[in-house]
Design an enzyme around this catalytic site. Sequence first.
Site, mmCIF file in Angstrom:
data_model
loop_
_atom_site.group_PDB
_atom_site.id
_atom_site.type_symbol
_atom_site.label_atom_id
_atom_site.label_comp_id
_atom_site.label_asym_id
_atom_site.label_seq_id
_atom_site.Cartn_x
_atom_site.Cartn_y
_atom_site.Cartn_z
ATOM 1 N N GLU A 220 0.830 -1.213 0.000
ATOM 2 C CA GLU A 220 0.000 0.000 0.000
ATOM 3 C C GLU A 220 0.859 1.255 0.000
ATOM 4 O O GLU A 220 1.996 1.250 0.480
ATOM 5 C CB GLU A 220 -0.973 -0.011 1.192
ATOM 6 C CG GLU A 220 -0.338 -0.299 2.560
ATOM 7 C CD GLU A 220 -0.220 0.920 3.456
ATOM 8 O OE1 GLU A 220 -0.123 2.049 2.926
ATOM 9 O OE2 GLU A 220 -0.184 0.744 4.684
ATOM 10 N N ARG B 179 0.943 -2.174 12.482
ATOM 11 C CA ARG B 179 0.116 -3.085 11.686
ATOM 12 C C ARG B 179 -0.316 -2.451 10.365
ATOM 13 O O ARG B 179 -1.467 -2.531 9.949
ATOM 14 C CB ARG B 179 -1.095 -3.582 12.480
ATOM 15 C CG ARG B 179 -0.702 -4.282 13.783
ATOM 16 C CD ARG B 179 -1.872 -4.992 14.407
ATOM 17 N NE ARG B 179 -2.278 -6.161 13.620
ATOM 18 C CZ ARG B 179 -1.684 -7.340 13.658
ATOM 19 N NH1 ARG B 179 -0.615 -7.538 14.443
ATOM 20 N NH2 ARG B 179 -2.129 -8.337 12.924
ATOM 21 N N CYS C 290 7.687 -1.157 -1.815
ATOM 22 C CA CYS C 290 8.792 -2.125 -1.873
ATOM 23 C C CYS C 290 9.898 -1.879 -0.856
ATOM 24 O O CYS C 290 10.375 -2.812 -0.203
ATOM 25 C CB CYS C 290 9.363 -2.195 -3.285
ATOM 26 S SG CYS C 290 10.209 -0.685 -3.864
ATOM 27 N N HIS D 127 12.722 0.017 -7.735
ATOM 28 C CA HIS D 127 12.199 -1.141 -7.015
ATOM 29 C C HIS D 127 13.351 -1.778 -6.243
ATOM 30 O O HIS D 127 14.517 -1.660 -6.634
ATOM 31 C CB HIS D 127 11.576 -2.150 -7.988
ATOM 32 C CG HIS D 127 10.969 -3.337 -7.312
ATOM 33 N ND1 HIS D 127 10.026 -3.224 -6.311
ATOM 34 C CD2 HIS D 127 11.172 -4.681 -7.482
ATOM 35 C CE1 HIS D 127 9.675 -4.426 -5.908
ATOM 36 N NE2 HIS D 127 10.358 -5.330 -6.592
ATOM 37 N N ASP E 214 10.603 -11.410 -2.918
ATOM 38 C CA ASP E 214 10.020 -10.096 -3.211
ATOM 39 C C ASP E 214 8.605 -10.043 -2.650
ATOM 40 O O ASP E 214 7.663 -10.566 -3.251
ATOM 41 C CB ASP E 214 10.004 -9.853 -4.724
ATOM 42 C CG ASP E 214 9.711 -8.403 -5.083
ATOM 43 O OD1 ASP E 214 9.249 -7.650 -4.200
ATOM 44 O OD2 ASP E 214 9.943 -8.019 -6.244
#
Length: 259
Positions: free
Chosen positions: A40, A65, A70, A107, A123
């Site tokens: 997210e 939480r 990435c 990334h 990943d």
Amino acid sequence: MDETAVDAYLRRIGADRPAAPDSAALRTLHRRHLVAVPFENLSIHRGEDIVLDEKALRAKIVEGRRGGFCYELNGSFASLLRALGYQVGLLGARVYSGERLSIPHSHMTLRVEAEDGSRWLADVGFGKHSTYPLTLDEPGDQQDPGGEFRIEEADEGDLVVLMDGNREYRLERRARALADFEGACWYNRTSPDSHFTRSLICSRLAEDGGRITLSGRQLVTTDADGARSERHLAEGEVLDVYRTRFGLELDREPQVKGA
């Protein structure tokens, strides 16, 4: 990471402590992370800082939480794996959009070595991707619940990761420090050219192997066989879906920053 932090992280992803840092345990941890911790970008639109520091990442993902993108997800997962005895390197990648490649280090993935010397590409921070780690020593196709994957040699010593015949990203082999990704992280969370600044995304692997994705108020669910359903949420439903489907307790509905 001390033993108390390790136990808290394992509880967060619903995994038992592995008996050894082997390949089987890595597969389990990888899948549990994808199910429990959503991919997210809500911090970008909620005005929350993103700090690439292992302690700060654990505070967000384990104690808070939450999920992340990435750098956060793979960065935090790397610290757990190291604490469990795996050898882990942070690898930079450039993502394909057709023939075009993104900026360097847009990334971040993980090279993980298990106790038997096997090397894996882990990943948990790319959204829809492989359910289990991919072996770095297999030149052929690799079958996974997420699709058919292949890791090919590229020029200049890089690797190209393909999913179902499509190039996903181009991967460096050289291990980096977490701080090496700060520039690309800043770009991805601030640039108007970054897709992360233009839309809201929250997505995770479902227990049955499907996927649950909320983009703004559009909820998309896909089952393990690929059957897809889509529904536009009413304003009053959004926070409840974040809580019940993603485990995120939010005080207000996220909105695209600047919209």
